[in-house]
Scaffold this motif. Structure first.
Motif, PDB file in Angstrom:
ATOM      1  N   UNK A   5       0.738  -1.285   0.004  1.00 13.87           N
ATOM      2  CA  UNK A   5       0.050   0.005  -0.083  1.00 13.87           C
ATOM      3  C   UNK A   5       1.024   1.284  -0.015  1.00 13.87           C
ATOM      4  N   UNK A   6       2.092   1.057   0.720  1.00 11.67           N
ATOM      5  CA  UNK A   6       2.902   2.501   0.660  1.00 11.67           C
ATOM      6  C   UNK A   6       3.218   3.083  -0.351  1.00 11.67           C
ATOM      7  N   UNK A   7       3.661   2.556  -1.483  1.00  7.84           N
ATOM      8  CA  UNK A   7       4.174   3.248  -2.718  1.00  7.84           C
ATOM      9  C   UNK A   7       2.925   3.935  -3.106  1.00  7.84           C
ATOM     10  N   UNK A   8       1.815   3.167  -3.549  1.00  3.42           N
ATOM     11  CA  UNK A   8       0.888   4.190  -4.123  1.00  3.42           C
ATOM     12  C   UNK A   8       0.442   5.366  -3.324  1.00  3.42           C
ATOM     13  N   UNK A   9       0.288   5.360  -1.948  1.00  4.93           N
ATOM     14  CA  UNK A   9       0.086   6.589  -1.248  1.00  4.93           C
ATOM     15  C   UNK A   9       1.225   7.456  -1.396  1.00  4.93           C
TER      16      UNK A   9
END
Length: 324
Positions: free
Chosen positions: A211-215
């Motif tokens: 989830x972190x990269x997209x955020x």
């Protein structure tokens, strides 16, 4: 005539371990998450953000000093840490936490923030080079792509947050587009792996890292003025977040462990992305604020439990931390 017994030799005294000889890198992912939480509250316009960021900065500096005692005694521990997943995740989170510390300093001490950001970026680059060195010499099973690869190979995007905060949107934009390829490759390979086999229950919390990269892409794009890209990345983040929520029971099946630190930063980053990309009073903005409210006790409790394990001495053993 009775034979006198010889006195027993004194018990062998083991040398007392030096201070912080086995500090586990697993202390850094929850600190990374706490930094993300503080920046989220700052984005919400609350003084809670600055208070939290000040406290987390002190905690991070203490943890960093405690960990640096190991490689200063024996530099080879860094290679040993890179051979295990908790070590790889922890070392990457350490350099990324330093980047977020630079971002938190930008409004109040821009020169110090710039120096800190450059040092953090260089440190992360060195850790990635060390990881590549370890991977090239590892057996095939040690080179399997995992979500932790995002922290190392896509983690440079955190530098985009620092660049935007210091007024360099061109640098942030360059980092954004250059990180899309490694993120896409890791997402694609991980998706194929999920179809082919079910990951073991203890390692499933690491899937939250996806989830972190997209955020981060959404946050960096928004701050650089790329609104359309920010909306697109936030939509991707929402899809991944929904999948994680639906799989939450499956993800946490093995119970609490140090790998739950992987939940902390993605949760805080998703809340920040929703609030930044949306209007404050819009439904997505209010949802982001609600997620931030819910994320705060979750991130704090996970961090507290991991640091409690460190204080009790069990964290190093459970994460196979190297000893100096």
């Amino acid at each position: 005539m009775t034979q006198t017994r010889r006195p027993m030799p004194p018990p062998l005294k083991m040398p007392a371990p030096g201070l912080w000889r086995r500090t586990p890198p697993a202390i850094f992912p929850p600190i990374f998450g706490l930094f993300g939480l503080g920046l989220g509250w700052r984005a919400a316009g609350s003084v809670i953000g600055d208070i939290l960021l000040g406290g987390v900065t002190l905690l991070f500096l203490f943890a960093l000093v405690a960990y640096l005692a190991k490689p200063l005694r024996r530099p080879g521990v860094l290679i040993e840490e890179m051979r295990v997943l908790p070590g790889r995740a922890g070392l990457a989170a350490a350099s990324l936490s330093l980047m977020l510390m630079a971002a938190s300093l930008a409004p109040i001490a821009p020169r110090l923030a710039m120096v800190t950001g450059i040092v953090a970026f260089g440190l992360h680059l060195g850790l990635v080079a060390l990881l590549v060195f370890v991977l090239r010499r590892a057996p095939p099973e040690g080179r399997v792509v995992t979500p932790v690869f995002h922290l190392s190979f896509v983690g440079f995007i955190v530098g985009g947050i620092v660049a935007n905060a210091l007024g360099y949107p061109q640098v942030a934009t360059w980092l954004l587009w250059s990180m899309l390829l490694p993120a896409g490759l890791i997402w694609g390979i991980s998706a194929r792996q999920l179809v082919q086999r079910t990951p073991p229950a203890p390692l499933r919390p690491l899937l939250a890292i996806h989830l972190a990269p997209a955020c981060l892409f959404a946050i960096v794009a928004h701050d650089a003025g790329l609104e359309a890209a920010a909306m697109g990345f936030s939509a991707v983040a929402a899809v991944i977040f929904a999948a994680l929520i639906l799989s939450l029971r499956w993800l946490t099946q093995s119970g609490f462990s140090a790998l739950w630190g992987a939940f902390t930063f993605p949760l805080a980053a998703f809340a920040s992305a929703l609030m930044l990309v949306s209007q404050p009073q819009s439904i997505p903005g209010l949802i982001g604020l609600g997620i931030l409210f819910c994320a705060t006790p979750i991130v704090v409790i996970i961090a507290f439990r991991i640091f409690k394990m460190w204080a009790s001495g069990t964290l190093a053993a459970k994460t196979n931390a190297a000893e100096a």
